[in-house]
Design a protein around this motif. Structure first.
Motif, PDB file in Angstrom:
ATOM      1  N   GLU A   1       0.829  -1.219   0.000  1.00 51.24           N
ATOM      2  CA  GLU A   1       0.000   0.000   0.000  1.00 51.24           C
ATOM      3  C   GLU A   1       0.856   1.259   0.000  1.00 51.24           C
ATOM      4  O   GLU A   1       0.522   2.246  -0.631  1.00 51.24           O
ATOM      5  N   PHE A   2       1.987   1.214   0.687  1.00 53.47           N
ATOM      6  CA  PHE A   2       2.879   2.373   0.687  1.00 53.47           C
ATOM      7  C   PHE A   2       3.858   2.351  -0.484  1.00 53.47           C
ATOM      8  O   PHE A   2       3.917   3.279  -1.283  1.00 53.47           O
TER       9      PHE A   2
ATOM     10  N   VAL B   1       0.725 -10.417  -1.895  1.00 50.16           N
ATOM     11  CA  VAL B   1      -0.505  -9.647  -2.105  1.00 50.16           C
ATOM     12  C   VAL B   1      -1.130  -9.950  -3.468  1.00 50.16           C
ATOM     13  O   VAL B   1      -2.346 -10.107  -3.575  1.00 50.16           O
ATOM     14  N   LEU B   2      -0.298 -10.047  -4.509  1.00 51.42           N
ATOM     15  CA  LEU B   2      -0.834 -10.310  -5.849  1.00 51.42           C
ATOM     16  C   LEU B   2      -1.091 -11.792  -6.075  1.00 51.42           C
ATOM     17  O   LEU B   2      -1.799 -12.158  -7.020  1.00 51.42           O
ATOM     18  N   GLY B   3      -0.509 -12.639  -5.236  1.00 50.63           N
ATOM     19  CA  GLY B   3      -0.732 -14.078  -5.359  1.00 50.63           C
ATOM     20  C   GLY B   3      -0.078 -14.709  -6.569  1.00 50.63           C
ATOM     21  O   GLY B   3      -0.585 -15.686  -7.123  1.00 50.63           O
ATOM     22  N   ARG B   4       1.073 -14.140  -6.960  1.00 52.85           N
ATOM     23  CA  ARG B   4       1.794 -14.680  -8.122  1.00 52.85           C
ATOM     24  C   ARG B   4       3.239 -14.210  -8.079  1.00 52.85           C
ATOM     25  O   ARG B   4       3.559 -13.260  -7.379  1.00 52.85           O
TER      26      ARG B   4
ATOM     27  N   PRO C   1       5.211   0.384 -13.148  1.00 53.65           N
ATOM     28  CA  PRO C   1       4.422   0.226 -11.921  1.00 53.65           C
ATOM     29  C   PRO C   1       2.922   0.424 -12.136  1.00 53.65           C
ATOM     30  O   PRO C   1       2.124  -0.090 -11.367  1.00 53.65           O
ATOM     31  N   GLU C   2       2.546   1.120 -13.206  1.00 50.53           N
ATOM     32  CA  GLU C   2       1.118   1.333 -13.471  1.00 50.53           C
ATOM     33  C   GLU C   2       0.382  -0.006 -13.571  1.00 50.53           C
ATOM     34  O   GLU C   2      -0.761  -0.135 -13.134  1.00 50.53           O
ATOM     35  N   ARG C   3       1.020  -0.984 -14.184  1.00 54.39           N
ATOM     36  CA  ARG C   3       0.388  -2.305 -14.339  1.00 54.39           C
ATOM     37  C   ARG C   3       0.225  -2.998 -12.994  1.00 54.39           C
ATOM     38  O   ARG C   3      -0.810  -3.596 -12.715  1.00 54.39           O
ATOM     39  N   LEU C   4       1.269  -2.922 -12.168  1.00 50.28           N
ATOM     40  CA  LEU C   4       1.186  -3.523 -10.835  1.00 50.28           C
ATOM     41  C   LEU C   4       0.144  -2.798  -9.991  1.00 50.28           C
ATOM     42  O   LEU C   4      -0.624  -3.431  -9.263  1.00 50.28           O
ATOM     43  N   ILE C   5       0.098  -1.484 -10.119  1.00 57.16           N
ATOM     44  CA  ILE C   5      -0.894  -0.701  -9.380  1.00 57.16           C
ATOM     45  C   ILE C   5      -2.299  -1.091  -9.816  1.00 57.16           C
ATOM     46  O   ILE C   5      -3.178  -1.310  -8.978  1.00 57.16           O
ATOM     47  N   ALA C   6      -2.526  -1.213 -11.122  1.00 60.16           N
ATOM     48  CA  ALA C   6      -3.849  -1.605 -11.625  1.00 60.16           C
ATOM     49  C   ALA C   6      -4.234  -2.988 -11.112  1.00 60.16           C
ATOM     50  O   ALA C   6      -5.383  -3.212 -10.705  1.00 60.16           O
ATOM     51  N   GLU C   7      -3.293  -3.907 -11.113  1.00 56.19           N
ATOM     52  CA  GLU C   7      -3.555  -5.260 -10.622  1.00 56.19           C
ATOM     53  C   GLU C   7      -3.873  -5.233  -9.128  1.00 56.19           C
ATOM     54  O   GLU C   7      -4.818  -5.874  -8.664  1.00 56.19           O
ATOM     55  N   TYR C   8      -3.106  -4.470  -8.380  1.00 58.26           N
ATOM     56  CA  TYR C   8      -3.345  -4.349  -6.940  1.00 58.26           C
ATOM     57  C   TYR C   8      -4.704  -3.714  -6.669  1.00 58.26           C
ATOM     58  O   TYR C   8      -5.461  -4.179  -5.810  1.00 58.26           O
ATOM     59  N   GLU C   9      -5.020  -2.652  -7.396  1.00 57.61           N
ATOM     60  CA  GLU C   9      -6.310  -1.968  -7.206  1.00 57.61           C
ATOM     61  C   GLU C   9      -7.478  -2.912  -7.497  1.00 57.61           C
ATOM     62  O   GLU C   9      -8.492  -2.890  -6.810  1.00 57.61           O
ATOM     63  N   ALA C  10      -7.333  -3.749  -8.519  1.00 58.80           N
ATOM     64  CA  ALA C  10      -8.393  -4.711  -8.859  1.00 58.80           C
ATOM     65  C   ALA C  10      -8.567  -5.728  -7.732  1.00 58.80           C
ATOM     66  O   ALA C  10      -9.696  -6.073  -7.366  1.00 58.80           O
ATOM     67  N   ILE C  11      -7.474  -6.196  -7.181  1.00 61.62           N
ATOM     68  CA  ILE C  11      -7.544  -7.155  -6.064  1.00 61.62           C
ATOM     69  C   ILE C  11      -8.165  -6.496  -4.848  1.00 61.62           C
ATOM     70  O   ILE C  11      -9.039  -7.066  -4.191  1.00 61.62           O
ATOM     71  N   LYS C  12      -7.737  -5.277  -4.570  1.00 60.81           N
ATOM     72  CA  LYS C  12      -8.267  -4.542  -3.419  1.00 60.81           C
ATOM     73  C   LYS C  12      -9.770  -4.300  -3.577  1.00 60.81           C
ATOM     74  O   LYS C  12     -10.535  -4.477  -2.637  1.00 60.81           O
ATOM     75  N   SER C  13     -10.171  -3.955  -4.778  1.00 61.73           N
ATOM     76  CA  SER C  13     -11.587  -3.720  -5.068  1.00 61.73           C
ATOM     77  C   SER C  13     -12.398  -5.004  -4.907  1.00 61.73           C
ATOM     78  O   SER C  13     -13.471  -5.006  -4.316  1.00 61.73           O
TER      79      SER C  13
ATOM     80  N   ASP D   1     -11.613  -7.582  -3.069  1.00 64.41           N
ATOM     81  CA  ASP D   1     -11.657  -7.898  -1.643  1.00 64.41           C
ATOM     82  C   ASP D   1     -12.719  -7.064  -0.947  1.00 64.41           C
ATOM     83  O   ASP D   1     -13.441  -7.551  -0.094  1.00 64.41           O
ATOM     84  N   GLY D   2     -12.828  -5.805  -1.320  1.00 65.19           N
ATOM     85  CA  GLY D   2     -13.831  -4.923  -0.735  1.00 65.19           C
ATOM     86  C   GLY D   2     -15.237  -5.407  -1.035  1.00 65.19           C
ATOM     87  O   GLY D   2     -16.110  -5.395  -0.174  1.00 65.19           O
ATOM     88  N   CYS D   3     -15.444  -5.869  -2.258  1.00 63.03           N
ATOM     89  CA  CYS D   3     -16.761  -6.398  -2.636  1.00 63.03           C
ATOM     90  C   CYS D   3     -17.083  -7.647  -1.828  1.00 63.03           C
ATOM     91  O   CYS D   3     -18.202  -7.825  -1.364  1.00 63.03           O
ATOM     92  N   GLN D   4     -16.100  -8.515  -1.644  1.00 56.34           N
ATOM     93  CA  GLN D   4     -16.325  -9.739  -0.869  1.00 56.34           C
ATOM     94  C   GLN D   4     -16.638  -9.396   0.577  1.00 56.34           C
ATOM     95  O   GLN D   4     -17.506 -10.005   1.183  1.00 56.34           O
ATOM     96  N   LEU D   5     -15.957  -8.418   1.132  1.00 54.89           N
ATOM     97  CA  LEU D   5     -16.219  -8.008   2.506  1.00 54.89           C
ATOM     98  C   LEU D   5     -17.626  -7.466   2.642  1.00 54.89           C
ATOM     99  O   LEU D   5     -18.345  -7.786   3.576  1.00 54.89           O
TER     100      LEU D   5
END
Length: 86
Positions: free
Chosen positions: A26-27, A48-51, A61-73, A75-79
């Motif tokens: 996150e940081f 965190v990315l599981g790979r 880093p934009e690609r990693l950020i997009a992948e992280y944001e998708a995972i975070k999103s 996770d938020g939906c599942q919560l």
């Protein structure tokens, strides 16, 4: 974004010790200067990315950020779904 001196000071503070992988990602993912040992950062990103994440991926880093944001999103939906069902 941090200066080189600020990033060095942050790294020397060992801020990452005791942090969960997601806290590290996150940081550090959004900071253009590495503020911790690369190996520890890589381990956190991979958890965190599981790979596996390869060093050349840090050049875009934009690609990693997009992948992280998708995972975070997701996770938020599942919560949210979990709370609605309770």
């Amino acid at each position: 974004m941090m200066t080189k001196e600020e990033a060095t000071a942050k790294s020397e503070s060992r801020w990452y010790e005791g942090k969960f992988p997601q806290e590290i990602v996150e940081f550090q993912l959004y900071e253009d200067k590495l503020c911790m040992p690369l190996q520890l950062y890589q381990e956190a990103v991979e958890k965190v990315l599981g790979r596996p994440v390869y060093t050349h991926e840090y050049k875009t880093p934009e690609r990693l950020i997009a992948e992280y944001e998708a995972i975070k999103s997701a996770d938020g939906c599942q919560l949210q779904q979990g709370h609605e069902m309770a």
